[in-house]
Design a protein around this motif. Structure first.
Motif, mmCIF file in Angstrom:
data_model
loop_
_atom_site.group_PDB
_atom_site.id
_atom_site.type_symbol
_atom_site.label_atom_id
_atom_site.label_comp_id
_atom_site.label_asym_id
_atom_site.label_seq_id
_atom_site.Cartn_x
_atom_site.Cartn_y
_atom_site.Cartn_z
ATOM 1 N N VAL A 13 56.093 -3.152 -121.076
ATOM 2 C CA VAL A 13 57.518 -2.944 -121.444
ATOM 3 C C VAL A 13 58.452 -3.621 -121.749
ATOM 4 C CG1 VAL A 13 58.955 -0.819 -122.236
ATOM 5 C CG2 VAL A 13 57.138 -0.390 -122.134
ATOM 6 N N SER A 14 58.598 -4.532 -120.148
ATOM 7 C CA SER A 14 59.956 -5.357 -120.048
ATOM 8 C C SER A 14 60.049 -6.723 -119.657
ATOM 9 C CB SER A 14 60.985 -4.377 -119.406
ATOM 10 O OG SER A 14 60.536 -3.678 -118.238
ATOM 11 N N PRO A 15 59.950 -7.719 -119.131
ATOM 12 C CA PRO A 15 60.121 -8.998 -118.484
ATOM 13 C C PRO A 15 60.029 -7.934 -116.835
ATOM 14 C CG PRO A 15 61.547 -8.808 -119.136
ATOM 15 C CD PRO A 15 61.416 -7.381 -119.393
ATOM 16 N N ALA A 16 59.518 -9.139 -116.034
ATOM 17 C CA ALA A 16 59.304 -9.411 -114.941
ATOM 18 C C ALA A 16 60.871 -9.368 -114.565
ATOM 19 C CB ALA A 16 58.592 -9.924 -113.911
ATOM 20 N N LEU A 17 61.463 -8.110 -113.187
ATOM 21 C CA LEU A 17 62.537 -7.971 -112.672
ATOM 22 C C LEU A 17 62.802 -8.835 -111.650
ATOM 23 C CD1 LEU A 17 62.589 -4.309 -112.116
ATOM 24 C CD2 LEU A 17 63.571 -5.411 -114.084
ATOM 25 N N PRO A 18 63.838 -9.477 -112.274
ATOM 26 C CA PRO A 18 64.591 -10.346 -110.855
ATOM 27 C C PRO A 18 64.742 -9.590 -109.646
ATOM 28 C CG PRO A 18 66.135 -10.443 -112.018
ATOM 29 C CD PRO A 18 64.917 -9.063 -113.627
ATOM 30 N N VAL A 19 63.983 -10.503 -108.626
ATOM 31 C CA VAL A 19 64.743 -9.388 -107.087
ATOM 32 C C VAL A 19 64.655 -10.351 -106.731
ATOM 33 C CG1 VAL A 19 63.692 -7.616 -105.740
ATOM 34 C CG2 VAL A 19 63.330 -6.975 -107.823
ATOM 35 N N SER A 20 65.759 -10.805 -105.778
ATOM 36 C CA SER A 20 65.284 -11.697 -104.466
ATOM 37 C C SER A 20 64.396 -11.607 -103.375
ATOM 38 C CB SER A 20 67.005 -12.195 -104.481
ATOM 39 O OG SER A 20 67.741 -10.919 -104.163
ATOM 40 N N GLY A 21 63.941 -12.498 -102.595
ATOM 41 C CA GLY A 21 63.878 -12.868 -100.841
ATOM 42 C C GLY A 21 62.518 -12.311 -101.359
ATOM 43 N N THR A 22 62.116 -11.227 -101.076
ATOM 44 C CA THR A 22 61.028 -10.592 -100.334
ATOM 45 C C THR A 22 61.062 -8.706 -100.920
ATOM 46 O OG1 THR A 22 61.096 -9.174 -98.824
ATOM 47 C CG2 THR A 22 60.358 -11.590 -98.681
ATOM 48 N N GLY A 23 61.591 -8.992 -102.441
ATOM 49 C CA GLY A 23 61.653 -7.247 -102.675
ATOM 50 C C GLY A 23 60.951 -6.627 -103.126
ATOM 51 N N SER A 24 60.793 -5.566 -103.394
ATOM 52 C CA SER A 24 59.406 -4.656 -104.398
ATOM 53 C C SER A 24 59.600 -3.840 -105.157
ATOM 54 C CB SER A 24 58.388 -3.936 -103.485
ATOM 55 O OG SER A 24 57.548 -4.936 -102.630
ATOM 56 N N ALA A 25 60.252 -4.677 -106.674
ATOM 57 C CA ALA A 25 60.655 -3.599 -107.430
ATOM 58 C C ALA A 25 59.893 -3.768 -108.970
ATOM 59 C CB ALA A 25 62.342 -3.809 -107.904
ATOM 60 N N LEU A 26 59.734 -2.016 -109.462
ATOM 61 C CA LEU A 26 58.911 -2.204 -110.850
ATOM 62 C C LEU A 26 58.548 -1.536 -111.681
ATOM 63 C CD1 LEU A 26 54.967 -2.091 -109.118
ATOM 64 C CD2 LEU A 26 55.688 -4.308 -109.490
ATOM 65 N N THR A 27 59.043 -1.877 -112.996
ATOM 66 C CA THR A 27 59.029 -0.935 -114.139
ATOM 67 C C THR A 27 57.854 -0.868 -114.456
ATOM 68 O OG1 THR A 27 61.140 -2.166 -114.930
ATOM 69 C CG2 THR A 27 59.867 -1.150 -116.422
ATOM 70 N N LEU A 28 57.665 0.614 -114.433
ATOM 71 C CA LEU A 28 56.549 1.403 -115.074
ATOM 72 C C LEU A 28 56.775 2.529 -116.271
ATOM 73 C CD1 LEU A 28 55.781 2.951 -111.566
ATOM 74 C CD2 LEU A 28 54.819 0.848 -111.864
ATOM 75 N N SER A 29 55.531 2.349 -117.248
ATOM 76 C CA SER A 29 55.940 3.123 -118.480
ATOM 77 C C SER A 29 54.292 2.969 -118.165
ATOM 78 C CB SER A 29 55.819 1.842 -119.279
ATOM 79 O OG SER A 29 54.898 1.024 -119.467
ATOM 80 N N LEU A 30 54.225 4.644 -119.509
ATOM 81 C CA LEU A 30 53.068 5.797 -119.431
ATOM 82 C C LEU A 30 53.014 5.867 -120.867
ATOM 83 C CD1 LEU A 30 50.812 7.108 -118.898
ATOM 84 C CD2 LEU A 30 52.387 9.082 -118.286
ATOM 85 N N SER A 31 52.072 5.838 -121.843
ATOM 86 C CA SER A 31 52.577 6.144 -123.085
ATOM 87 C C SER A 31 51.118 6.747 -123.345
ATOM 88 C CB SER A 31 52.136 5.036 -123.967
ATOM 89 O OG SER A 31 52.402 5.599 -125.250
ATOM 90 N N VAL A 32 51.451 8.298 -123.758
ATOM 91 C CA VAL A 32 49.884 9.612 -123.648
ATOM 92 C C VAL A 32 49.172 9.069 -125.430
ATOM 93 C CG1 VAL A 32 49.114 11.610 -124.027
ATOM 94 C CG2 VAL A 32 50.768 10.330 -122.089
ATOM 95 N N ALA A 33 48.574 8.443 -126.025
ATOM 96 C CA ALA A 33 47.594 8.656 -127.286
ATOM 97 C C ALA A 33 48.604 8.133 -128.419
ATOM 98 C CB ALA A 33 47.642 10.083 -127.470
ATOM 99 N N GLY A 34 49.341 6.956 -127.426
ATOM 100 C CA GLY A 34 49.677 6.313 -128.937
ATOM 101 C C GLY A 34 51.225 6.669 -128.608
#
Length: 151
Positions: A43-64
């Motif tokens: 859904v979105s490009p990788a997030l710019p997180v500096s260093g050893t960060g851990s951040a994710l954009t999660l998305s869920l779509s049900v039946a389209g």
């Protein structure tokens, strides 16, 4: 009815026989799950997180349907929702590699087909992450990803 254990074993076998030594640990691979579609764009490009960060954009779509998205930050304590702490724990257990996740492989799921498409993009401990997979239904998604896409 079917057991996700059988599907999970097939996924593990396929992953073990098709992994490339040059791929990043958090890269996407073919699921090998019956009924799973080919990877789709996040859904979105990788997030710019500096260093050893851990951040994710999660998305869920049900039946389209329209996708719901959240930002999961595992590099801070203020994740907001209680389920996020559990999701971060699950991701830590697998080193941020969503393709290796298995939560409850003994869960028995019926054969209803209501596709759940999930996407994750961002960084895990400073490494880029891109993951996309379609599961046959919510039960199968939960058996393999646990709390990660429970929002």
């Amino acid at each position: 009815m079917r057991t996700v254990k059988i599907v999970s074993a097939a996924v593990t076998f396929l992953a073990a026989t098709t992994l490339h030594t040059t791929s990043s640990p958090a890269s996407d691979s073919s699921s090998g799950v019956p009924g799973a579609s080919a990877p789709v764009s996040p859904v979105s490009p990788a997030l710019p997180v500096s260093g050893t960060g851990s951040a994710l954009t999660l998305s869920l779509s049900v039946a389209g349907g329209p996708a719901r998205s959240v930002l999961l930050r595992c590099d801070r304590d203020d994740t907001g929702l209680p389920s996020f702490a559990t999701a971060c724990g699950m991701l830590r257990r697998f080193g941020g590699d969503l393709a290796k996740m298995t939560y409850d492989i003994d869960m028995i799921c019926d054969e209803e087909y209501v596709p759940h498409t999930v996407n994750a993009s961002g960084t895990w401990e400073g490494r880029p992450v891109r993951f996309s997979r379609t599961y046959d239904n919510r039960c199968e998604m939960t058996a393999l990803t646990g709390p990660v896409f429970s929002f």
